[in-house]
Design a protein around this motif. Structure first.
Motif, PDB file in Angstrom:
ATOM      1  N   ILE A  19       0.861  -1.174   0.000  1.00  0.00           N
ATOM      2  CA  ILE A  19       0.000   0.000   0.000  1.00  0.00           C
ATOM      3  C   ILE A  19       0.900   1.227   0.000  1.00  0.00           C
ATOM      4  O   ILE A  19       1.736   1.400   0.901  1.00  0.00           O
ATOM      5  N   ASN A  20       0.787   2.052  -1.061  1.00  0.00           N
ATOM      6  CA  ASN A  20       1.624   3.245  -1.227  1.00  0.00           C
ATOM      7  C   ASN A  20       3.116   2.927  -1.123  1.00  0.00           C
ATOM      8  O   ASN A  20       3.875   3.659  -0.480  1.00  0.00           O
ATOM      9  N   SER A  50      -8.571   8.053  -0.617  1.00  0.00           N
ATOM     10  CA  SER A  50      -8.576   8.356  -2.039  1.00  0.00           C
ATOM     11  C   SER A  50      -7.149   8.613  -2.528  1.00  0.00           C
ATOM     12  O   SER A  50      -6.384   9.347  -1.887  1.00  0.00           O
ATOM     13  N   GLY A  51      -6.778   7.986  -3.640  1.00  0.00           N
ATOM     14  CA  GLY A  51      -5.462   8.198  -4.228  1.00  0.00           C
ATOM     15  C   GLY A  51      -4.394   7.224  -3.774  1.00  0.00           C
ATOM     16  O   GLY A  51      -3.302   7.196  -4.351  1.00  0.00           O
TER      17      GLY A  51
END
Length: 197
Positions: A19-20, A50-51
Motif C-alpha cells: 500500500i503506497n 482516495s489516491g
C-alpha cells in the motif's frame, strides 16, 4: 481486498501486498527441490484513502499465467456494515494458540477472551477470515486449525500444506459460521509452530 495467484517454482517464493509502496501483508511458501505449484492468497480489510496505490508483488517470474488461477476483487464495505466488522492481528502465541493482541478495527459485537478466544456478543451468521503462517523445523505436512466453538464443543476447519523444506507455510481460512452469544473461534497451529507477526 481478495487476491489469488499461483507460482510454479523449485525454491522459496512469496507474495507481498503493498500500500503506497510499503509492504502491508505477506504470504510465504518455502520449498526446495523439484518444481511445486503453490497458491498465494490475500483476503484483507483495509482502511484506504482516495489516491492510495495498491500493488501485489510475486517473488518469482514463473507465475502461472492462466486466467483461472489469477484473481483480484476489491469492494468497498458499506458504512452501515462497518460497526459489525472487527479486525485483529497477532504477535504472539502460547500452547499453540494465536493470541489476538493487536486491535486493528474494534467492534462491540466481539470480545477477546483468554487472549485467544474471539467471542461473539450476539448471535447470528458470521463470516470468519484468517491468514496465519506455520513455521516448522522439519519438512513434511504442516497443519493449522480454525476452531469454531458452538454449544460447548469444537468444530474444526483444517488447513494442510506439504513441503520438503522447513520454515514458513501460509494458511488461509474463509468460512461462514452460525453463532449464538458467547460462542467463539480460535486458531491453533497443532504444534507446527506459528510466525509471530
Amino acid at each position: 481486498i481478495t487476491f489469488r495467484a499461483c507460482i510454479n517454482h523449485s525454491s522459496t517464493a512469496y507474495a507481498y501486498m503493498y500500500i503506497n509502496g510499503s509492504i502491508d501483508s505477506r504470504c510465504y511458501h518455502y520449498e526446495n527441490g523439484s518444481n511445486t505449484m503453490k497458491s498465494y492468497y490475500f483476503n484483507e480489510i483495509r482502511q484506504l484513502s482516495s489516491g492510495q496505490k495498491l500493488q501485489f508483488l510475486l517473488s518469482q517470474t514463473s507465475m502461472h499465467n492462466e486466467t483461472p488461477t489469477t484473481y483480484l476483487c476489491i469492494e468497498r464495505i458499506p458504512d452501515a456494515v462497518l460497526p459489525s466488522v472487527g479486525v485483529w492481528k497477532s504477535s504472539t502465541s502460547s500452547s499453540n494458540y494465536r493470541h489476538w493482541n493487536s486491535v486493528v478495527k474494534s467492534s462491540d459485537d466481539y470480545a477477546v477472551k483468554s487472549n485467544y478466544n474471539l467471542a461473539v456478543n450476539r448471535g447470528g451468521l458470521y463470516r470468519v477470515s484468517a491468514r496465519v503462517h506455520s513455521n516448522h523445523s522439519s519438512a513434511g505436512n504442516r497443519q493449522m486449525c480454525l476452531y469454531e466453538n458452538r454449544n460447548g464443543s469444537n468444530h474444526s476447519y483444517q488447513s494442510y500444506q506439504a513441503s520438503n523444506h522447513t520454515n514458513f507455510q501460509c494458511h488461509m481460512f474463509d468460512v461462514i459460521c452460525s453463532f449464538k452469544k458467547d460462542d467463539y473461534v480460535s486458531v491453533n497451529d497443532a504444534g507446527y509452530g506459528t510466525v509471530s507477526n
